[in-house]
Design an enzyme around this catalytic site. Sequence first.
Site, mmCIF file in Angstrom:
data_model
loop_
_atom_site.group_PDB
_atom_site.id
_atom_site.type_symbol
_atom_site.label_atom_id
_atom_site.label_comp_id
_atom_site.label_asym_id
_atom_site.label_seq_id
_atom_site.Cartn_x
_atom_site.Cartn_y
_atom_site.Cartn_z
ATOM 1 N N LYS A 1 0.830 -1.214 0.000
ATOM 2 C CA LYS A 1 0.000 0.000 0.000
ATOM 3 C C LYS A 1 0.863 1.263 0.000
ATOM 4 O O LYS A 1 0.649 2.180 -0.786
ATOM 5 C CB LYS A 1 -0.912 -0.038 1.236
ATOM 6 C CG LYS A 1 -1.549 1.275 1.628
ATOM 7 C CD LYS A 1 -2.628 1.073 2.664
ATOM 8 C CE LYS A 1 -2.262 1.445 4.086
ATOM 9 N NZ LYS A 1 -2.074 2.880 4.340
ATOM 10 N N SER A 2 1.848 1.312 0.882
ATOM 11 C CA SER A 2 2.678 2.525 0.986
ATOM 12 C C SER A 2 3.443 2.781 -0.307
ATOM 13 O O SER A 2 3.531 3.919 -0.779
ATOM 14 C CB SER A 2 3.683 2.377 2.131
ATOM 15 O OG SER A 2 3.020 2.429 3.356
ATOM 16 N N ARG B 1 -8.244 13.318 11.542
ATOM 17 C CA ARG B 1 -6.816 13.002 11.729
ATOM 18 C C ARG B 1 -5.956 14.272 11.690
ATOM 19 O O ARG B 1 -6.284 15.237 11.019
ATOM 20 C CB ARG B 1 -6.393 11.962 10.696
ATOM 21 C CG ARG B 1 -7.281 10.739 10.899
ATOM 22 C CD ARG B 1 -6.907 9.547 10.158
ATOM 23 N NE ARG B 1 -5.559 9.089 10.380
ATOM 24 C CZ ARG B 1 -5.026 8.097 9.678
ATOM 25 N NH1 ARG B 1 -5.738 7.515 8.736
ATOM 26 N NH2 ARG B 1 -3.797 7.705 9.909
ATOM 27 N N SER C 1 7.101 9.900 11.456
ATOM 28 C CA SER C 1 5.995 9.705 10.513
ATOM 29 C C SER C 1 6.511 9.713 9.085
ATOM 30 O O SER C 1 7.004 10.726 8.590
ATOM 31 C CB SER C 1 4.946 10.814 10.676
ATOM 32 O OG SER C 1 4.071 10.804 9.555
ATOM 33 N N ASP D 1 1.528 -0.288 11.916
ATOM 34 C CA ASP D 1 0.197 -0.690 11.440
ATOM 35 C C ASP D 1 -0.218 -2.077 11.930
ATOM 36 O O ASP D 1 -1.315 -2.542 11.614
ATOM 37 C CB ASP D 1 0.171 -0.684 9.906
ATOM 38 C CG ASP D 1 0.221 0.735 9.350
ATOM 39 O OD1 ASP D 1 -0.172 1.673 10.080
ATOM 40 O OD2 ASP D 1 0.664 0.909 8.206
ATOM 41 N N LYS E 1 -4.730 6.846 14.201
ATOM 42 C CA LYS E 1 -4.804 6.060 12.961
ATOM 43 C C LYS E 1 -6.246 6.063 12.439
ATOM 44 O O LYS E 1 -7.018 6.935 12.785
ATOM 45 C CB LYS E 1 -4.258 4.652 13.222
ATOM 46 C CG LYS E 1 -2.758 4.647 13.534
ATOM 47 C CD LYS E 1 -1.954 5.140 12.354
ATOM 48 C CE LYS E 1 -0.475 5.255 12.650
ATOM 49 N NZ LYS E 1 0.252 5.902 11.552
ATOM 50 N N ARG F 1 -6.866 3.513 17.686
ATOM 51 C CA ARG F 1 -6.617 2.072 17.657
ATOM 52 C C ARG F 1 -6.346 1.477 19.020
ATOM 53 O O ARG F 1 -6.251 0.258 19.140
ATOM 54 C CB ARG F 1 -5.467 1.746 16.702
ATOM 55 C CG ARG F 1 -5.952 1.529 15.319
ATOM 56 C CD ARG F 1 -4.985 0.767 14.456
ATOM 57 N NE ARG F 1 -5.518 0.787 13.100
ATOM 58 C CZ ARG F 1 -4.781 0.884 12.004
ATOM 59 N NH1 ARG F 1 -3.467 0.955 12.095
ATOM 60 N NH2 ARG F 1 -5.347 0.897 10.826
ATOM 61 N N ARG G 1 -7.932 -2.359 9.333
ATOM 62 C CA ARG G 1 -7.047 -3.316 10.030
ATOM 63 C C ARG G 1 -7.742 -3.952 11.236
ATOM 64 O O ARG G 1 -7.489 -5.103 11.568
ATOM 65 C CB ARG G 1 -5.744 -2.636 10.427
ATOM 66 C CG ARG G 1 -4.985 -2.108 9.204
ATOM 67 C CD ARG G 1 -3.512 -1.949 9.442
ATOM 68 N NE ARG G 1 -2.912 -1.134 8.410
ATOM 69 C CZ ARG G 1 -2.573 -1.570 7.184
ATOM 70 N NH1 ARG G 1 -2.774 -2.828 6.845
ATOM 71 N NH2 ARG G 1 -2.041 -0.751 6.307
HETATM 72 C C1 S3P Z 1 2.349 5.208 5.982
HETATM 73 C C2 S3P Z 1 2.911 5.586 7.156
HETATM 74 C C3 S3P Z 1 2.312 5.291 8.465
HETATM 75 C C4 S3P Z 1 1.308 4.166 8.383
HETATM 76 C C5 S3P Z 1 0.374 4.298 7.211
HETATM 77 C C6 S3P Z 1 1.134 4.377 5.902
HETATM 78 C C7 S3P Z 1 3.005 5.608 4.723
HETATM 79 O O1 S3P Z 1 1.666 6.459 8.946
HETATM 80 O O2 S3P Z 1 0.572 4.080 9.575
HETATM 81 O O3 S3P Z 1 -0.519 3.201 7.136
HETATM 82 O O4 S3P Z 1 2.675 5.063 3.662
HETATM 83 O O5 S3P Z 1 3.871 6.492 4.781
HETATM 84 P P1 S3P Z 1 2.511 7.641 9.699
HETATM 85 O O6 S3P Z 1 3.498 8.130 8.751
HETATM 86 O O7 S3P Z 1 1.486 8.689 10.025
HETATM 87 O O8 S3P Z 1 3.061 6.988 10.916
#
Ligand code: S3P
Length: 447
Positions: free
Chosen positions: A25-26, A125, A172, A323, A350, A354, A396
């Site tokens: 996903k990221s 958020r 982050s 996550d 999140k 969570r 999740r």
């Molecule tokens: C992500 C970073 C994380 C993660 C999210 C995806 C990303 O969040 O929880 O599901 O793709 O950079 P944070 O950067 O806010 O910790």
Amino acid sequence: MSAAEALRVQPGPSLRGVVTPPGDKSISHRAILLAALAQGTSRVENLLVAGVTRPMLNALTALGVPWRLHETTLTVESPGPQGWRAPRAPLHCGHSATTMRLLAGALAAAGVPAVLDGSPGLRRRPMRRVTEPLRAMGVPIIDTDGHAPLTLAARPSGQPLRGGTFRLAVASAQVKSALLLAGLAAATPVTVHEPGPSRDHTERLLQGLGLRLAFPAAHTVTLHPPQGPLPPLRLRLPGDISAAAFVLVAALITPGSQVVIEGVGLNPTRTGLLDALQRMAADLTVEPQGEAYGEPYGRITARYSPQLHGTTIRGDLVVRMIDEFPILAVAAAYAQGPTTVREAAELRHKESDRITALAAGLRALGVPVEEHPDGFTILGRAGVAGGRAHAHGDHRLAMALTVAGLAAHGPVEVLGAGMFRESYPGFVADLQRLGARVAWRPGEGAA
Ligand code: S3P
């Protein structure tokens, strides 16, 4: 997607077989956006095509960047950011904070005016963590009391952004990535320092595209802005370890199981769950197989692990598995002795809070949970009794609570479980193929 959509699990059968998780996903978010920021034709294979990536693809359309999808192969033909047009309507980011924060950085680099909005959940958020440093770079962006909608004004063409050093209060990857993307249009280097090791996919992709990055200290990255346009991407994405995590824990807790997970990303900034489970004496074999665009991938074999015991998780490990706490909590419910998570207050920001939502979901299934301001303790030993729990609009949580039912004493029903389509559309089909008895039921009285 209504709260009345429920998944019902009949515990029992052992799980056997092979699973290939969907594309990460990221990395999918970043690949879509970098393809739009590049000039020319990019091709990305094994993209995550799911609820969570749709808004990013729709944003490309709104920006006038042509793309097409053939199954999970994405082709983007971008004129480069100077050819992006101002969207006519607000860009709707759905439930995806990654979309909103990364797009803010990319739009800042392009200098294109836009409004970024999202679902009620996304509007809750925190966004100041990204708008404040962007403003310090000279980006004309405002938030709404620290939240979405975000409004970006046009930046006069030819006026670069300011580089500098940014120290994030919370580790982050989304904020770091937004600043690095904006940094593509900065006059001077951009340095981001974080208190912990957040995922580094943006850094790896940018380096793969030939950009100059430096890592002058721990959890610190410096981007040297490129002189010319970004070259197009050609890559195949690894499977998402955060999706694989559900199947993996399903095998660990269900008697007689053995599941092989193929082609899964093993980037060390993402594998904290494997370390935590190995500490808990999980029977896992991890076989690295190669690297694509700087991203390691491989195979994981997970076997039923009746000897699981509790552990304590804090510090950098929290960041490396940020996550994975819903599914870790499920493993902990089946372990001997307590599992305690601390220094994880970020979990309250999140897709749901969570900590509270997870505690409520597990308690509803008969698992004793103690809530802390920055984490939780699962007492362990008791296993999962069964019952009806709620996904709280969190993909999740939906998947973790479903997995919790696979080895429960009685049936489990998860209300609002359709959220799994956000990040792992094949979740139910994969569990069914492995032998699990998971089925859709119209939920009753889902409030
Ligand atoms: C992500 C970073 C994380 C993660 C999210 C995806 C990303 O969040 O929880 O599901 O793709 O950079 P944070 O950067 O806010 O910790």
